[in-house]
Design a protein around this motif. Structure first.
Motif, PDB file in Angstrom:
ATOM      1  N   LEU A 132       0.816  -1.217   0.000  1.00  0.00           N
ATOM      2  CA  LEU A 132       0.000   0.000   0.000  1.00  0.00           C
ATOM      3  C   LEU A 132       0.844   1.259   0.000  1.00  0.00           C
ATOM      4  N   ASP A 133       2.082   1.170   0.491  1.00  0.00           N
ATOM      5  CA  ASP A 133       2.973   2.324   0.438  1.00  0.00           C
ATOM      6  C   ASP A 133       3.380   2.568  -1.021  1.00  0.00           C
TER       7      ASP A 133
ATOM      8  N   ARG B  22       5.947   0.350  -3.269  1.00  0.00           N
ATOM      9  CA  ARG B  22       5.327  -0.485  -4.303  1.00  0.00           C
ATOM     10  C   ARG B  22       5.973  -0.223  -5.661  1.00  0.00           C
TER      11      ARG B  22
ATOM     12  N   ALA C  52      -1.041  -3.613   4.022  1.00  0.00           N
ATOM     13  CA  ALA C  52      -1.801  -4.542   3.188  1.00  0.00           C
ATOM     14  C   ALA C  52      -2.187  -5.784   3.990  1.00  0.00           C
TER      15      ALA C  52
ATOM     16  N   LYS D 280      -5.127  -4.906   6.106  1.00  0.00           N
ATOM     17  CA  LYS D 280      -6.346  -4.680   5.330  1.00  0.00           C
ATOM     18  C   LYS D 280      -6.917  -5.978   4.753  1.00  0.00           C
TER      19      LYS D 280
END
Length: 271
Positions: free
Chosen positions: A19-20, A24, A60, A63
């Motif tokens: 998610l960063d 990524r 991630a 989540k």
């Protein structure tokens, strides 16, 4: 169930579930630099995305944790590896929305946990190790499915052809019978296999013939193929074709395998 088709011709599918944004981008660029790796985008959900390994960060994991666990469960027994990247200062505990997730729960989902920053060479080594494990699990799964298919075909063939199988381990002095062998002999499933049970139901005039042929197979490696009369345990009279084939391991006689086929109808027609 995950099958070998999960790996594409163009390379191993890697899901960069990071998610960063900055991390990524670096990870995707690194994957693109390896011809054997192919980055894949998250589809409508974890369950609908096909990949061979997932690399994810703490956000991630937090989540998508439940869906990742479900995905891993549905692909079992084939390994679907997850590699979790964590900052060095937070490698002991992974937080979730509900509070904190104990380390043992993390290991139920994650197969490899590495701390950042990490050298590219080490990341490549960790990823390669996980993919080798996945390939091994795929191979074992395929072999198991093929073996189950062969056993099913063999069992069906026995039923259709009225053929029972048997084996005698010479060194262990142990017998094995198939279910169809027991049916032809009229024996119950709990009857222990033995040489006595194998030969005592033959017609008194034919019993010395089968005993002599079997002894020659065990002692001299001589195969046999005989049509003999048999009265089973339920006192039904049959004709059977019995075949014995000696087996060798490293040049030494190790066992005798064979079949028994009910040929009563054929003999009746001939007579």
């Amino acid at each position: 169930m995950v099958t070998p088709e999960a790996t594409s011709d163009s390379g191993t599918r890697v899901l960069p579930l990071i998610l960063d944004g900055g991390n990524r981008q670096l990870l995707v660029e690194w994957i693109d630099g390896h011809p054997s790796l192919e980055p894949v985008e998250l589809a409508d959900g974890i369950g609908e995305t096909t990949f061979d390994v997932c690399i994810l960060d703490k956000a991630a994991f937090r989540k998508h944790h439940d869906k990742l666990r479900t995905k891993k469960t549905t692909t079992a027994p084939v390994l679907l590896p997850y590699l979790l990247l964590l900052p060095d200062s937070e490698s002991d505990i992974v937080e979730t929305d509900a509070g904190q997730l104990a380390d043992n729960v993390v290991t139920e989902t994650v197969d490899e946990l590495v701390t950042m920053p990490i050298q590219q060479a080490e990341l490549h080594w960790r990823l390669a190790a996980l993919l080798r494990l996945r390939e091994q699990s795929l191979t074992l799964h395929d072999r198991k499915r093929e073996l189950e298919r062969q056993v099913d075909v063999f069992t069906t063939a026995q039923d259709i052809a009225n053929v029972g199988a048997w084996e005698y381990d010479i060194d262990a002095d142990e017998w094995w019978w198939s279910d169809e062998f027991r049916r032809i002999y009229g024996l119950s499933p709990d009857t222990p296999p033995s040489q006595t049970e194998s030969f005592q139901y033959y017609h008194p005039e034919d019993r010395p013939i089968i005993e002599e042929a079997f002894d020659a197979a065990v002692e001299d490696g001589e195969p046999y193929d005989l049509d003999l009369r048999l009265t089973d345990a339920e006192d039904d009279h049959r004709w059977v074709r019995t075949i014995g084939e000696p087996q060798h391991v490293d040049g030494e006689l190790s066992s005798v395998r064979g079949i028994v086929q009910d040929i009563t109808e054929r003999k009746d027609r001939q007579q």
